[in-house]
Design an enzyme around this catalytic site. Structure first.
Site, PDB file in Angstrom:
ATOM      1  N   PHE A 122       4.358  -0.674   3.862  1.00 16.49           N
ATOM      2  CA  PHE A 122       5.774  -0.358   3.681  1.00 16.49           C
ATOM      3  C   PHE A 122       6.177  -0.515   2.211  1.00 16.49           C
ATOM      4  CE2 PHE A 122       5.109  -0.937   8.146  1.00 16.49           C
ATOM      5  CZ  PHE A 122       5.819   0.126   8.689  1.00 16.49           C
ATOM      6  N   SER A 123       7.191  -1.311   1.899  1.00 13.67           N
ATOM      7  CA  SER A 123       7.713  -1.311   0.529  1.00 13.67           C
ATOM      8  C   SER A 123       6.776  -1.917  -0.498  1.00 13.67           C
ATOM      9  CB  SER A 123       9.062  -2.026   0.481  1.00 13.67           C
ATOM     10  OG  SER A 123      10.064  -1.216   1.048  1.00 13.67           O
ATOM     11  N   ALA A 124       5.721  -2.585  -0.066  1.00 19.41           N
ATOM     12  CA  ALA A 124       4.714  -3.015  -1.046  1.00 19.41           C
ATOM     13  C   ALA A 124       4.083  -1.797  -1.720  1.00 19.41           C
ATOM     14  CB  ALA A 124       3.652  -3.876  -0.376  1.00 19.41           C
ATOM     15  N   TYR A 159      19.151  -1.144  -3.786  1.00 21.83           N
ATOM     16  CA  TYR A 159      17.766  -0.942  -3.365  1.00 21.83           C
ATOM     17  C   TYR A 159      17.545   0.465  -2.824  1.00 21.83           C
ATOM     18  CZ  TYR A 159      13.338  -1.971  -0.992  1.00 21.83           C
ATOM     19  OH  TYR A 159      12.032  -1.971  -0.568  1.00 21.83           O
TER      20      TYR A 159
END
Length: 432
Positions: free
Chosen positions: A89-91, A177
């Site tokens: 995901f956002s990693a 974000y």
């Protein structure tokens, strides 16, 4: 095939024999100074139906932990292996940002230049002065999806075009974000500079120079050594008709914050079953990574840009990746995240997790602390299960144990461990 041996490394000695064994069910290798972190990691996956994961730690650009445990499928029938990756995901954002830094390192991108200087179409509708740095700091003001349909979300070129045509927002200059749009903003910029998409650039600018197969954008090819784990949950097909009626209206509001940045009808189904989300090119969210690959990348960033004796990123560029802590709340996340150059910090409470990196939904992450030369990657396949709270926050406790291990390693001495998993595989080259 990789042969996995029990852990038998000594502390600060050339001769082995007085170390300890890895916890039951854990495979790989670890320097003994990190035994507490490895034990804590192993306890996160006690049952077959709770999935699996991997942990990798680098110190001064050298591997000191490379372990994995648990199961990669929902039935608990397939063991996690050295080449099991998972959607982080956002990693993924940290990996995409590193691509941009590689391009900037070669003088192809200037952080202070307007994005429209490279990506001409992006200057439409009042966005001509939005800079590369604005995008990397989540201050471009383009965080909301704005009524995107599922078919559009899965078409990266369409999403790049939508963002290029979007009007300037009141959020420009404010931290908000960009949960999904961040990736297409970076891919549109990179495509304008190189002519290549982010899927290819992650392979050529990150995976290849780091010599790891464990980084892919989207589903790894069928002949790749890396295999994507199944997401354990959520897998329920039950629908909430009231939520389905209200949610699109709420997401369309200009003040819908994070909800408006991630929601679209049918979004849950994208991570169920065979994970259709992996069939798109979503550089903010659908990267498949091993813990080892994330740790290698951040290991270079924590070590002045060097890994395996090679300067992966220049020391000047690497030094600039460390930003000043900021307690200014993010408009999407509400809490402060100190976004800087595509990575975030954790400024509150002070000192809880020094350095920078990127956490993904569910708790997978990659992290670097240049002050101590420490970096780590942690991945798992649970996502949104009843354990979501400890999973999402658990990396803080794990990181504390890793830092304790690093302090012991500095005191006692340490030995690098063997790295497992496959080296970079160029799947664009096929035998004739």
């Amino acid at each position: 095939m990789t042969v996995v041996k029990n852990w038998q490394l000594s502390v600060g000695r050339a001769a082995a024999g007085d170390g300890g064994e890895l916890p039951r069910g854990v495979q790989g290798a670890a320097d003994p100074n990190f035994i507490c972190a490895v034990r804590a990691f192993s306890q996160m996956f006690p049952f077959r139906l709770l999935g699996g994961g991997a942990l990798s730690v680098y110190l001064d650009g050298e591997p000191v932990v490379d372990v994995w445990t648990g199961w990669s499928d929902r039935r608990g029938a397939q063991r996690w292996t050295a080449d099991t990756g998972t959607m982080v995901f956002s990693a993924t954002k940290g990996v995409a940002a590193t691509v941009i830094h590689r391009l900037a390192d070669r003088g192809l991108i200037d952080y202070e230049a307007p994005v429209a200087e490279y990506w001409r179409e992006f200057g439409a509708n009042g966005k001509a002065d939005i800079t590369v740095r604005d995008v990397l700091r989540h201050r471009a003001g383009l965080s909301q999806l704005g009524g995107v349909a599922k078919a559009d979300l899965m078409d990266h070129l369409t999403m790049e075009e939508r963002l290029a045509a979007a009007p300037r927002s009141w959020l420009h200059g404010r931290p908000a974000y960009h949960a999904l749009t961040f990736g297409w903003l970076l891919s549109g910029l990179a495509r304008a500079v190189t002519g290549q998409g982010m899927r290819e650039l992650i392979r050529t600018e990150v995976a290849a120079p780091l010599n790891t197969d464990g980084l892919h954008l989207g589903r790894p090819p069928a002949d790749a050594p890396t295999r994507a784990a199944q997401i354990i949950g959520p897998q329920s097909r039950l629908q909430n008709p009231i939520f389905n009626l209200i949610a699109p209206r709420v997401a369309a509001l200009p003040f819908s914050a994070l909800f408006g940045a991630i929601y679209l009808p049918g979004v849950k189904a994208l991570v169920q079953g065979d994970i259709p989300f992996l069939d798109g090119e979503i550089p903010a969210a659908n990267g498949v990574a091993t813990a080892r690959a994330l740790a290698r990348m951040y290991g270079a960033l924590a070590n002045g840009g060097r890994i395996d004796g090679t300067q992966y990123l220049s020391s000047d560029t690497t030094a600039a990746l460390v930003g000043k802590p900021s307690l200014r709340p993010d408009h999407g996340m509400v809490m402060p995240l100190s976004f800087h150059h595509g990575y975030h910090g954790l400024p509150f409470p002070p000192g809880i997790l020094p350095g920078f990196g990127h956490v993904g939904l569910g708790g997978s992450l990659g992290w670097a602390d240049p002050t101590s030369g420490l970096a780590f990657g942690y991945v798992h396949n649970r996502l949104l299960t009843p354990l979501v709270v400890p999973d999402q926050a658990g990396f803080v406790a794990t990181a504390a144990l890793i830092r304790r291990g690093a302090a012991l390693a500095r005191k006692n001495g340490y030995q690098p461990v063997r790295e497992f998993g496959s080296p970079f595989t160029d799947l664009t080259q096929t035998a004739v």
